[in-house]
Design a protein around this motif. Structure first.
Motif, mmCIF file in Angstrom:
data_model
loop_
_atom_site.group_PDB
_atom_site.id
_atom_site.type_symbol
_atom_site.label_atom_id
_atom_site.label_comp_id
_atom_site.label_asym_id
_atom_site.label_seq_id
_atom_site.Cartn_x
_atom_site.Cartn_y
_atom_site.Cartn_z
ATOM 1 N N TRP A 186 39.617 51.599 36.124
ATOM 2 C CA TRP A 186 39.987 50.198 36.158
ATOM 3 C C TRP A 186 39.855 49.567 34.771
ATOM 4 C CZ3 TRP A 186 37.416 49.035 41.501
ATOM 5 C CH2 TRP A 186 38.414 49.099 42.491
ATOM 6 N N CYS B 54 39.061 46.598 32.443
ATOM 7 C CA CYS B 54 38.235 45.388 32.546
ATOM 8 C C CYS B 54 38.028 44.740 31.177
ATOM 9 C CB CYS B 54 36.863 45.733 33.130
ATOM 10 S SG CYS B 54 36.961 46.678 34.665
ATOM 11 N N ARG C 294 47.298 39.803 35.479
ATOM 12 C CA ARG C 294 48.068 40.664 36.380
ATOM 13 C C ARG C 294 49.327 41.177 35.688
ATOM 14 N NH1 ARG C 294 50.176 38.580 42.059
ATOM 15 N NH2 ARG C 294 51.434 37.353 40.627
ATOM 16 N N ASP D 238 42.811 45.010 35.589
ATOM 17 C CA ASP D 238 42.243 45.057 36.937
ATOM 18 C C ASP D 238 41.150 44.031 37.153
ATOM 19 O OD1 ASP D 238 43.706 47.390 37.997
ATOM 20 O OD2 ASP D 238 42.735 48.380 36.301
ATOM 21 N N VAL E 124 43.515 40.395 41.010
ATOM 22 C CA VAL E 124 42.774 40.812 39.810
ATOM 23 C C VAL E 124 41.296 40.491 40.055
ATOM 24 C CG1 VAL E 124 42.442 40.371 37.326
ATOM 25 C CG2 VAL E 124 44.765 40.400 38.289
ATOM 26 N N TRP F 107 34.246 50.999 33.313
ATOM 27 C CA TRP F 107 33.939 50.612 34.694
ATOM 28 C C TRP F 107 32.473 50.892 35.053
ATOM 29 C CZ3 TRP F 107 35.150 47.390 38.161
ATOM 30 C CH2 TRP F 107 34.690 47.554 39.483
ATOM 31 N N PRO G 240 38.772 44.171 42.340
ATOM 32 C CA PRO G 240 40.234 44.168 42.290
ATOM 33 C C PRO G 240 40.797 44.658 43.628
ATOM 34 C CG PRO G 240 39.284 45.543 40.520
ATOM 35 C CD PRO G 240 38.172 45.168 41.442
ATOM 36 N N THR H 6 43.015 46.986 45.228
ATOM 37 C CA THR H 6 43.596 48.220 44.661
ATOM 38 C C THR H 6 45.102 48.317 44.858
ATOM 39 O OG1 THR H 6 42.822 49.268 46.673
ATOM 40 C CG2 THR H 6 41.632 49.746 44.620
#
Ligand code: AMP
Ligand code: ZN
Ligand code: FE
Ligand code: FE
Length: 285
Positions: free
Chosen positions: A3, A5, A28, A33, A58, A266, A283, A285
């Motif tokens: 993800w 971030c 987005r 994410d 998000v 992550w 988030p 998925t």
């Protein structure tokens, strides 16, 4: 999990040019994410950010960027997932807002001798309840037609070496880390650059000593940091068992950085979530 971030962004609740809702739409569109909302010295944007996170899918890490000073050196401390109803941080924010207001009034008085600028002009740029600062002075001067971008104003009359510049009183980072921790938050030092050749930075051993009061990590990957600084800061985090974060410190049109230009692993996001009192918005998925 891969993800993406970006843990440090600003909205119109401080000195960013996007509302929290716009930030999430941009995140987005950019394929991110999860983003951290870290407005200066406030949590006022959290509610709108939570709604926007649910609407866009998000993820959200709520936070704030707390103004501090170490022996006159400006330090920014990121607080993640603290309880906004715990009394410590709101009280700190109030003190900081008051000293920021006094400082902006001083700077405007100086600048107003040479430029068409009043305190009311600057307040109009900041809006109600915002931690007022140099970005809002810049915006007022841009609105008056004196400059064309914040960068230009920061490089000249808002620069710390400028005769118009005034410092403001801010709490010591140690006190701030303790307060963040008491409020159930996780403290990460924002953009430290301790190993740069700049004269006014916090030495590495001082940063390391803050671990004793709860410092969790350092924002190593930041637009202000060169590759060399990132390497040196990476060594520092590894040596002292601190976590490494990364972000864009996005300010919309106010800065030239782009959302997602630096990221946080992550695993580190999860470690913050494990410690913090508030929940992540995951988030979709
Ligand atoms: P202050 O806290 O009032 O001294 O102002 C410094 C703040 O301005 C920092 O938090 C920066 O993130 C913010 N800022 C916003 N736009 C810019 C810009 N274009 N150049 C430098 N700093 C900026
Ligand atoms: Zn800012
Ligand atoms: Fe900052
Ligand atoms: Fe910031």
């Amino acid at each position: 999990m891969a993800w993406l971030c970006d843990l440090h962004t600003h909205s119109t609740f401080s000195d960013g040019t996007s509302t929290p809702r716009e930030l999430f739409t941009q995140a987005r569109q950019g394929g991110l994410d999860l983003i951290g909302l870290t407005d200066h010295d406030t949590t006022a944007g959290w509610e709108q950010a939570r709604e926007a996170a649910r609407e866009t899918g998000v993820g959200l890490m709520v936070g704030a960027e707390v103004s501090c000073a170490w022996r006159g050196v400006t330090v920014h401390m990121l607080s993640y997932l603290h309880d906004p109803l715990a009394p410590g941080l709101p009280a700190l924010f109030e003190t900081i807002h008051a000293s920021r207001r006094a400082r902006v009034a001083d700077m405007v008085e100086r600048i107003g001798r040479d430029y068409p600028l009043t305190l009311a002009d600057v307040e109009a740029q900041a809006g109600e309840g915002v931690a007022i600062g140099r970005p809002h002075i810049a915006d007022a001067l841009i609105a008056a037609g004196c400059f064309s971008h914040r960068n230009e104003v920061f490089a000249t009359i808002l620069h710390p070496a400028s005769p118009y510049y005034v410092r403001y009183c801010a709490p010591d980072p140690r006190e701030v880390i303790e307060t963040i921790t008491e409020c159930g938050g996780v403290a990460v030092m924002a953009h430290p650059r301790p190993l740069s050749r700049q004269r006014r930075v916090v030495p590495a051993h001082v940063i390391a000593s803050w671990r004793d009061v709860g410092l969790f990590g350092i924002e190593v990957d930041h637009p202000d940091h060169t590759r060399e600084w990132r390497e040196a800061l990476g060594v520092l985090t590894a040596r002292y068992g601190l976590h490494r974060t990364g972000s864009s410190d996005f300010h919309g049109r106010g800065k030239t950085t782009t959302l997602g230009e630096n990221l946080t692993d992550w695993e580190v996001v999860e470690a913050i979530a494990e410690r913090g009192r508030m929940d992540l918005v995951l988030p979709a998925t």
